[in-house]
Design an enzyme around this catalytic site. Structure first.
Site, PDB file in Angstrom:
ATOM      1  N   ASP A  65      -0.609   3.472  -5.554  1.00  0.00           N
ATOM      2  CA  ASP A  65      -1.739   4.060  -6.285  1.00  0.00           C
ATOM      3  C   ASP A  65      -2.132   5.426  -5.709  1.00  0.00           C
ATOM      4  OD1 ASP A  65      -3.664   4.113  -8.244  1.00  0.00           O
ATOM      5  OD2 ASP A  65      -5.117   2.901  -7.127  1.00  0.00           O
ATOM      6  N   ASN A 120      -1.463   8.643  -7.301  1.00  0.00           N
ATOM      7  CA  ASN A 120      -0.690   9.828  -7.698  1.00  0.00           C
ATOM      8  C   ASN A 120      -1.545  10.841  -8.440  1.00  0.00           C
ATOM      9  OD1 ASN A 120       1.479   8.405  -6.762  1.00  0.00           O
ATOM     10  ND2 ASN A 120       2.417   8.039  -8.767  1.00  0.00           N
ATOM     11  N   GLY A 121      -2.358  10.328  -9.365  1.00  0.00           N
ATOM     12  CA  GLY A 121      -3.177  11.217 -10.198  1.00  0.00           C
ATOM     13  C   GLY A 121      -4.175  11.989  -9.358  1.00  0.00           C
ATOM     14  N   ARG A 122      -4.889  11.289  -8.484  1.00  0.00           N
ATOM     15  CA  ARG A 122      -5.892  11.951  -7.649  1.00  0.00           C
ATOM     16  C   ARG A 122      -5.245  12.939  -6.692  1.00  0.00           C
ATOM     17  NH1 ARG A 122      -8.491   6.584  -5.772  1.00  0.00           N
ATOM     18  NH2 ARG A 122      -6.640   5.839  -6.880  1.00  0.00           N
ATOM     19  N   ARG A 139      -1.622  15.491 -13.561  1.00  0.00           N
ATOM     20  CA  ARG A 139      -1.359  14.157 -13.011  1.00  0.00           C
ATOM     21  C   ARG A 139       0.142  13.867 -12.876  1.00  0.00           C
ATOM     22  NH1 ARG A 139      -5.244  10.369 -12.921  1.00  0.00           N
ATOM     23  NH2 ARG A 139      -3.656   8.787 -13.258  1.00  0.00           N
ATOM     24  N   HIS A 188       2.867  12.063 -10.062  1.00  0.00           N
ATOM     25  CA  HIS A 188       3.878  11.014 -10.273  1.00  0.00           C
ATOM     26  C   HIS A 188       5.245  11.506  -9.785  1.00  0.00           C
ATOM     27  CE1 HIS A 188       0.926   8.738 -12.320  1.00  0.00           C
ATOM     28  NE2 HIS A 188       0.896   9.447 -13.411  1.00  0.00           N
ATOM     29  N   THR A 216       0.879  -3.297 -17.440  1.00  0.00           N
ATOM     30  CA  THR A 216       0.672  -3.501 -18.877  1.00  0.00           C
ATOM     31  C   THR A 216      -0.489  -2.618 -19.353  1.00  0.00           C
ATOM     32  OG1 THR A 216       1.273  -5.818 -18.481  1.00  0.00           O
ATOM     33  CG2 THR A 216       0.284  -5.317 -20.600  1.00  0.00           C
ATOM     34  N   GLU A 217      -1.515  -2.535 -18.517  1.00  0.00           N
ATOM     35  CA  GLU A 217      -2.710  -1.756 -18.876  1.00  0.00           C
ATOM     36  C   GLU A 217      -2.436  -0.251 -18.875  1.00  0.00           C
ATOM     37  OE1 GLU A 217      -2.715  -4.325 -16.694  1.00  0.00           O
ATOM     38  OE2 GLU A 217      -3.789  -5.754 -17.977  1.00  0.00           O
ATOM     39  N   LEU A 263      18.903  -5.205   0.680  1.00  0.00           N
ATOM     40  CA  LEU A 263      17.525  -5.236   0.177  1.00  0.00           C
ATOM     41  C   LEU A 263      17.477  -5.515  -1.333  1.00  0.00           C
ATOM     42  CD1 LEU A 263      14.428  -4.495   0.602  1.00  0.00           C
ATOM     43  CD2 LEU A 263      15.082  -2.170  -0.038  1.00  0.00           C
ATOM     44  N   ARG A 266      -8.601  -3.515  -4.808  1.00  0.00           N
ATOM     45  CA  ARG A 266      -8.445  -4.521  -5.867  1.00  0.00           C
ATOM     46  C   ARG A 266      -6.972  -4.788  -6.113  1.00  0.00           C
ATOM     47  NH1 ARG A 266     -11.216  -0.128  -8.539  1.00  0.00           N
ATOM     48  NH2 ARG A 266      -9.705   1.277  -9.479  1.00  0.00           N
ATOM     49  N   SER A 313      -5.705  -5.403  -9.390  1.00  0.00           N
ATOM     50  CA  SER A 313      -5.284  -4.821 -10.678  1.00  0.00           C
ATOM     51  C   SER A 313      -4.144  -5.584 -11.366  1.00  0.00           C
ATOM     52  CB  SER A 313      -4.892  -3.342 -10.496  1.00  0.00           C
ATOM     53  OG  SER A 313      -5.967  -2.600  -9.980  1.00  0.00           O
TER      54      SER A 313
END
Ligand code: IPE
Ligand code: IPE
Ligand code: MG
Length: 254
Positions: free
Chosen positions: A23, A25-27, A36, A40, A69-70, A134, A197, A199
């Site tokens: 989490d 990348n955008g910020r 953004r 990524h 999914t969201e 792996l 969280r 998510s």
């Protein structure tokens, strides 16, 4: 000389499976006055670095949450950019995966992906299927609730078809209907970028995972950050509902 982080890891007690919510990348990009997608794009460099670091350590399973999914509800331009980046990255990385004996797996509702992405993925899965090092599991168009609903639906159909007796359904049955049926549960879950969280990620599988949160944004996350998380994990006492004393006695006996 200062001991390096990697030397502080007890190689005999590595978590078998690490799952990461990549989490921030955008910020990261916005803080640099960039789009953004720029975040990524740089996040891919972290993926490469962490996959390489995990393979070097001899980790067995690494799951990366790449698209939920969201996330389909994000602006169309971002979604399209992410899909192109995904396809391009997979295409470029397959030779490296093969060189490092890494097998690619995908969990999620991949039917939702554009056809070109599905085709590229299928090819990459096939081309790495013989690798035995792996296991790199990409969670794409994945959400835990989607997965659980899907599992329940499939169990229902198999009950109806007479393949399973409802009275015999237990935790193993459910486990077999999850997209992660072939993998052990993650022992360590890392989330970057300061959000505390889950998510909709592996809700069932993370039941007894150790959770590790860091403020580092995903594009800045490197092997040393991974090592720090593993060292932190190794310092914890995992009790699985028992008492600390029981665990200590069991460790002494082992
Ligand atoms: C994680 O970074 C990557 C994806 C969800 C695809 P974000 O894009 O969520 O970055 P933030 O949280 O907005 O900073
Ligand atoms: C979770 O990150 C999904 C991925 C990292 C792929 P999000 O950025 O989508 O999660 P929320 O919206 O902050 O909960
Ligand atoms: Mg985010």
């Amino acid at each position: 000389m200062q001991e390096s982080l990697i030397d502080r890891i007890d190689k005999g007690r590595l978590p078998r499976h690490i799952a990461i919510i990549m989490d921030g990348n955008g910020r990261w990009a916005e803080e640099k006055g960039q789009d953004r997608l720029y975040g990524h794009f740089h996040g891919v460099e972290s993926v490469r670095n962490i996959v390489e670091g995990s393979a070097e350590l001899g980790l067995e399973y690494l799951t990366l949450y790449a698209f939920s999914t969201e996330n389909w509800d994000r602006p169309q331009q971002e979604v399209e950019g992410l899909m192109s980046l995904l396809v391009e990255t997979i295409r470029k990385e397959v030779p490296t995966l093969n060189k490092n004996n890494i097998r690619l797996h995908v969990i999620g509702d991949t039917n939702m992906l554009p056809k070109f992405a599905q085709d590229e993925l299928a090819e990459a899965l096939e081309m790495t299927s013989h690798n035995t090092g792996l296991n790199l599991i990409m969670a794409l168009s994945y959400s835990s609730r989607w997965e659980l609903v899907n599992a329940v639906r499939n169990i229902g159909m198999d009950v109806k078809a007479g393949k399973i007796d409802p009275a015999s359904i237990n935790q193993d049955t459910l486990q077999q209907y999850l997209t992660t049926s072939k993998f052990p549960d993650p022992e360590l879950m890392i989330r970057t970028s300061g959000e505390y969280r889950i998510s909709n990620f592996l809700l069932y599988q993370l039941a007894y995972a150790e959770l590790y949160f860091t403020n580092t944004r995903w594009p800045d996350f490197r092997k040393d950050n991974l090592y720090e998380a593993i060292i932190d994990f190794q310092g914890r006492e995992r009790r699985f509902g028992k008492t600390g004393q029981q665990i200590q006695e069991e460790t002494q006996l082992a």
